[in-house]
Enzyme design. Structure first.
Site, short mmCIF file in Angstrom:
data_model
loop_
_atom_site.label_atom_id
_atom_site.label_comp_id
_atom_site.label_asym_id
_atom_site.label_seq_id
_atom_site.Cartn_x
_atom_site.Cartn_y
_atom_site.Cartn_z
N SER A 144 0.83 -1.09 0.00
CA SER A 144 0.06 0.05 0.06
C SER A 144 0.71 1.26 0.04
O SER A 144 2.05 1.33 0.43
CB SER A 144 -0.75 -0.01 1.30
OG SER A 144 -1.49 1.31 1.41
N TYR A 157 -1.26 0.17 10.35
CA TYR A 157 -1.39 -0.25 8.94
C TYR A 157 -0.01 -0.03 8.16
O TYR A 157 0.37 -0.82 7.54
CB TYR A 157 -2.69 0.28 8.32
CG TYR A 157 -2.88 -0.27 6.96
CD1 TYR A 157 -3.25 -1.61 6.68
CD2 TYR A 157 -2.74 0.39 5.71
CE1 TYR A 157 -3.50 -2.09 5.35
CE2 TYR A 157 -2.92 -0.17 4.43
CZ TYR A 157 -3.51 -1.43 4.31
OH TYR A 157 -3.64 -1.70 2.96
#
Length: 246
Positions: A144, A157
Protein backbone atom coordinates in the site's frame (compact mmCIF):
# COMPACT_ATOMS: atom_id res chain seq x y z
CA UNK A 1 -1.96 -8.56 -22.85
CA UNK A 2 -3.20 -12.16 -23.02
CA UNK A 3 -1.58 -14.04 -20.14
CA UNK A 4 -1.87 -17.84 -20.53
CA UNK A 5 -1.90 -19.59 -17.15
CA UNK A 6 -3.29 -22.93 -18.27
CA UNK A 7 -2.60 -25.78 -15.83
CA UNK A 8 -0.84 -23.49 -13.33
CA UNK A 9 -1.70 -23.70 -9.64
CA UNK A 10 -2.40 -20.37 -7.92
CA UNK A 11 -2.97 -19.64 -4.23
CA UNK A 12 -4.85 -16.45 -3.34
CA UNK A 13 -5.50 -15.28 0.22
CA UNK A 14 -8.35 -12.97 1.12
CA UNK A 15 -10.20 -14.40 -1.88
CA UNK A 16 -13.77 -13.96 -0.65
CA UNK A 17 -14.08 -10.30 -1.65
CA UNK A 18 -12.39 -7.25 -3.14
CA UNK A 19 -9.05 -7.50 -4.91
CA UNK A 20 -8.53 -11.10 -3.80
CA UNK A 21 -11.89 -12.22 -5.20
CA UNK A 22 -11.38 -10.64 -8.60
CA UNK A 23 -7.72 -11.67 -8.82
CA UNK A 24 -8.75 -15.27 -8.20
CA UNK A 25 -11.41 -14.94 -10.90
CA UNK A 26 -8.96 -13.43 -13.40
CA UNK A 27 -6.46 -16.22 -12.74
CA UNK A 28 -9.16 -18.81 -13.35
CA UNK A 29 -10.22 -17.11 -16.58
CA UNK A 30 -6.67 -17.57 -17.83
CA UNK A 31 -6.62 -21.28 -17.03
CA UNK A 32 -5.08 -21.45 -13.57
CA UNK A 33 -6.55 -23.73 -10.92
CA UNK A 34 -7.17 -21.42 -7.96
CA UNK A 35 -6.70 -22.37 -4.32
CA UNK A 36 -8.90 -19.72 -2.70
CA UNK A 37 -8.37 -18.93 0.99
CA UNK A 38 -10.53 -16.71 3.20
CA UNK A 39 -12.49 -16.72 6.44
CA UNK A 40 -15.88 -16.11 4.81
CA UNK A 41 -17.32 -19.36 3.49
CA UNK A 42 -20.21 -17.62 1.72
CA UNK A 43 -17.84 -15.36 -0.19
CA UNK A 44 -15.71 -18.32 -1.24
CA UNK A 45 -18.78 -20.19 -2.46
CA UNK A 46 -19.82 -17.16 -4.52
CA UNK A 47 -16.30 -17.06 -5.98
CA UNK A 48 -16.49 -20.76 -6.82
CA UNK A 49 -19.77 -20.17 -8.68
CA UNK A 50 -18.22 -17.27 -10.60
CA UNK A 51 -15.15 -19.34 -11.50
CA UNK A 52 -17.28 -22.25 -12.69
CA UNK A 53 -19.32 -19.81 -14.79
CA UNK A 54 -16.19 -18.85 -16.75
CA UNK A 55 -15.13 -22.47 -17.17
CA UNK A 56 -12.49 -22.43 -14.43
CA UNK A 57 -11.79 -24.58 -11.39
CA UNK A 58 -11.06 -23.80 -7.76
CA UNK A 59 -10.34 -25.43 -4.43
CA UNK A 60 -11.83 -23.58 -1.46
CA UNK A 61 -9.84 -23.40 1.77
CA UNK A 62 -11.82 -21.57 4.47
CA UNK A 63 -9.62 -20.62 7.42
CA UNK A 64 -8.49 -17.64 9.46
CA UNK A 65 -4.95 -16.41 8.73
CA UNK A 66 -4.56 -15.88 12.45
CA UNK A 67 -4.41 -19.69 12.66
CA UNK A 68 -0.68 -20.19 12.17
CA UNK A 69 -0.92 -23.97 12.42
CA UNK A 70 -3.37 -23.98 9.51
CA UNK A 71 -0.93 -21.96 7.40
CA UNK A 72 1.83 -24.44 8.21
CA UNK A 73 -0.39 -27.34 7.11
CA UNK A 74 -1.43 -25.59 3.89
CA UNK A 75 1.92 -26.13 2.20
CA UNK A 76 1.88 -29.83 2.98
CA UNK A 77 -1.66 -30.21 1.68
CA UNK A 78 -0.78 -28.46 -1.59
CA UNK A 79 2.28 -30.69 -2.00
CA UNK A 80 0.28 -33.87 -1.45
CA UNK A 81 -2.28 -32.93 -4.10
CA UNK A 82 -0.31 -31.00 -6.73
CA UNK A 83 3.37 -31.35 -5.84
CA UNK A 84 4.09 -27.69 -6.56
CA UNK A 85 2.72 -24.15 -6.53
CA UNK A 86 3.13 -21.75 -9.46
CA UNK A 87 1.57 -18.55 -8.14
CA UNK A 88 1.11 -16.98 -4.70
CA UNK A 89 -0.97 -13.83 -4.24
CA UNK A 90 -0.64 -12.75 -0.60
CA UNK A 91 -3.58 -10.38 -0.58
CA UNK A 92 -5.37 -10.77 2.77
CA UNK A 93 -5.01 -7.90 5.22
CA UNK A 94 -6.78 -5.82 7.83
CA UNK A 95 -6.81 -2.07 8.39
CA UNK A 96 -7.04 -1.82 12.15
CA UNK A 97 -8.14 1.57 13.41
CA UNK A 98 -7.37 5.08 12.17
CA UNK A 99 -6.10 6.56 15.42
CA UNK A 100 -3.13 8.29 17.06
CA UNK A 101 -0.44 5.70 17.76
CA UNK A 102 -0.67 6.24 21.49
CA UNK A 103 -4.40 5.55 21.44
CA UNK A 104 -4.28 2.29 19.50
CA UNK A 105 -5.39 -0.63 21.65
CA UNK A 106 -2.79 -3.37 22.04
CA UNK A 107 -5.17 -6.03 20.74
CA UNK A 108 -5.82 -3.97 17.59
CA UNK A 109 -2.12 -3.43 16.91
CA UNK A 110 -1.37 -7.08 17.51
CA UNK A 111 -4.15 -8.20 15.15
CA UNK A 112 -2.88 -5.98 12.33
CA UNK A 113 0.63 -7.36 12.76
CA UNK A 114 -0.62 -10.94 13.06
CA UNK A 115 -2.69 -10.89 9.87
CA UNK A 116 -0.64 -8.53 7.74
CA UNK A 117 2.91 -9.47 8.75
CA UNK A 118 3.17 -12.68 10.76
CA UNK A 119 0.74 -14.59 8.53
CA UNK A 120 2.56 -13.38 5.40
CA UNK A 121 5.89 -14.60 6.75
CA UNK A 122 4.31 -17.90 7.80
CA UNK A 123 2.77 -18.26 4.35
CA UNK A 124 6.11 -17.61 2.67
CA UNK A 125 7.74 -20.25 4.84
CA UNK A 126 4.97 -22.75 4.12
CA UNK A 127 4.88 -22.46 0.32
CA UNK A 128 8.42 -21.44 -0.70
CA UNK A 129 9.51 -25.07 -1.34
CA UNK A 130 6.45 -25.50 -3.58
CA UNK A 131 7.11 -22.31 -5.55
CA UNK A 132 10.70 -23.44 -6.11
CA UNK A 133 9.39 -26.65 -7.68
CA UNK A 134 7.60 -24.61 -10.35
CA UNK A 135 9.36 -23.83 -13.63
CA UNK A 136 8.27 -20.21 -13.19
CA UNK A 137 7.15 -19.58 -9.61
CA UNK A 138 5.60 -16.16 -9.03
CA UNK A 139 4.80 -14.47 -5.71
CA UNK A 140 2.95 -11.18 -5.41
CA UNK A 141 2.76 -9.44 -2.02
CA UNK A 142 0.04 -6.80 -1.66
CA UNK A 143 1.35 -3.54 -0.20
CA UNK A 144 0.00 0.00 0.00
CA UNK A 145 1.05 3.61 -0.44
CA UNK A 146 0.63 3.78 3.34
CA UNK A 147 4.00 2.02 3.67
CA UNK A 148 5.71 5.10 2.19
CA UNK A 149 3.43 8.02 3.04
CA UNK A 150 3.14 7.12 6.74
CA UNK A 151 0.21 9.48 7.18
CA UNK A 152 -0.75 10.54 10.70
CA UNK A 153 -3.16 8.13 12.42
CA UNK A 154 -2.32 5.24 10.08
CA UNK A 155 0.54 3.86 12.19
CA UNK A 156 -0.27 0.13 12.52
CA UNK A 157 -1.34 -0.34 8.92
CA UNK A 158 1.58 1.70 7.51
CA UNK A 159 4.08 -0.22 9.63
CA UNK A 160 2.61 -3.56 8.61
CA UNK A 161 2.80 -2.79 4.90
CA UNK A 162 6.37 -1.49 5.20
CA UNK A 163 7.21 -4.77 6.92
CA UNK A 164 5.76 -6.99 4.19
CA UNK A 165 7.60 -5.00 1.53
CA UNK A 166 10.81 -5.65 3.45
CA UNK A 167 9.99 -9.35 3.62
CA UNK A 168 9.34 -9.46 -0.13
CA UNK A 169 12.59 -7.69 -1.02
CA UNK A 170 14.60 -9.89 1.31
CA UNK A 171 12.97 -13.04 -0.06
CA UNK A 172 13.61 -11.89 -3.62
CA UNK A 173 17.29 -11.38 -2.86
CA UNK A 174 17.56 -14.84 -1.35
CA UNK A 175 15.97 -16.51 -4.40
CA UNK A 176 17.24 -14.34 -7.25
CA UNK A 177 19.27 -17.21 -8.73
CA UNK A 178 16.22 -19.43 -8.98
CA UNK A 179 13.21 -19.35 -11.30
CA UNK A 180 11.10 -17.76 -8.55
CA UNK A 181 10.20 -14.08 -9.07
CA UNK A 182 8.86 -12.06 -6.12
CA UNK A 183 7.19 -8.66 -6.41
CA UNK A 184 5.22 -6.20 -4.29
CA UNK A 185 2.24 -4.25 -5.57
CA UNK A 186 0.50 -1.11 -4.42
CA UNK A 187 -2.96 -1.47 -5.98
CA UNK A 188 -3.75 2.20 -5.44
CA UNK A 189 -7.17 3.47 -4.32
CA UNK A 190 -9.65 0.66 -4.97
CA UNK A 191 -13.38 0.26 -4.39
CA UNK A 192 -13.20 -2.21 -1.49
CA UNK A 193 -14.76 -2.60 1.94
CA UNK A 194 -11.41 -1.67 3.51
CA UNK A 195 -11.28 1.53 1.45
CA UNK A 196 -14.80 2.43 2.59
CA UNK A 197 -13.72 1.90 6.20
CA UNK A 198 -10.57 3.99 5.75
CA UNK A 199 -12.14 6.85 3.77
CA UNK A 200 -15.76 7.14 4.91
CA UNK A 201 -17.90 9.45 2.83
CA UNK A 202 -15.92 8.93 -0.37
CA UNK A 203 -17.98 8.35 -3.49
CA UNK A 204 -16.98 4.77 -4.44
CA UNK A 205 -17.56 5.48 -8.13
CA UNK A 206 -14.54 7.81 -8.08
CA UNK A 207 -12.05 4.98 -7.50
CA UNK A 208 -11.33 1.91 -9.67
CA UNK A 209 -13.31 -1.29 -9.22
CA UNK A 210 -11.23 -4.23 -7.90
CA UNK A 211 -11.86 -6.13 -11.14
CA UNK A 212 -9.87 -3.44 -13.00
CA UNK A 213 -6.99 -3.78 -10.55
CA UNK A 214 -7.06 -7.59 -10.77
CA UNK A 215 -6.80 -7.51 -14.54
CA UNK A 216 -3.83 -5.15 -14.33
CA UNK A 217 -2.00 -7.56 -12.02
CA UNK A 218 -1.93 -10.47 -14.46
CA UNK A 219 1.34 -9.60 -16.28
CA UNK A 220 3.14 -9.79 -12.92
CA UNK A 221 2.02 -13.40 -12.45
CA UNK A 222 2.81 -14.86 -15.85
CA UNK A 223 5.87 -16.93 -16.79
CA UNK A 224 7.25 -14.07 -18.90
CA UNK A 225 7.80 -11.77 -15.90
CA UNK A 226 11.56 -11.55 -15.25
CA UNK A 227 11.77 -8.81 -12.61
CA UNK A 228 12.15 -9.66 -8.94
CA UNK A 229 12.32 -7.67 -5.73
CA UNK A 230 10.56 -4.64 -7.18
CA UNK A 231 7.55 -2.62 -6.08
CA UNK A 232 4.94 -1.80 -8.73
CA UNK A 233 1.90 0.48 -8.58
CA UNK A 234 -1.40 0.26 -10.45
CA UNK A 235 -2.11 3.53 -12.25
CA UNK A 236 -4.90 3.95 -14.77
CA UNK A 237 -5.30 0.18 -15.15
CA UNK A 238 -1.59 -0.28 -15.87
CA UNK A 239 1.39 -1.51 -13.87
CA UNK A 240 4.07 1.12 -13.26
CA UNK A 241 7.48 0.65 -11.62
CA UNK A 242 7.49 2.52 -8.31
CA UNK A 243 10.84 4.14 -9.13
CA UNK A 244 9.68 5.56 -12.45
CA UNK A 245 8.61 9.22 -12.56
CA UNK A 246 4.85 9.91 -12.54
Amino acid sequence: MDIDLKDRIALVTGASRGIGYFTALELAKRGAHVIACARTVGGLEELDDAIRAVGGTATLVPFDLADMAAIDKLGGSIFERWGKLDILVANAGVLGTISPIGHVEAKVFEKVMTINVNATWRLIRSVEPLLLKSDAGRALILSSAAAHKCKPFWGPYSASKAAVEALARTWAGETQRTALRILSIDPGPTRTAMRAQAVPGEDPSTVPHPSEVAEALMPLLGPDMTETGKLFIVREKKIVDYNMPS
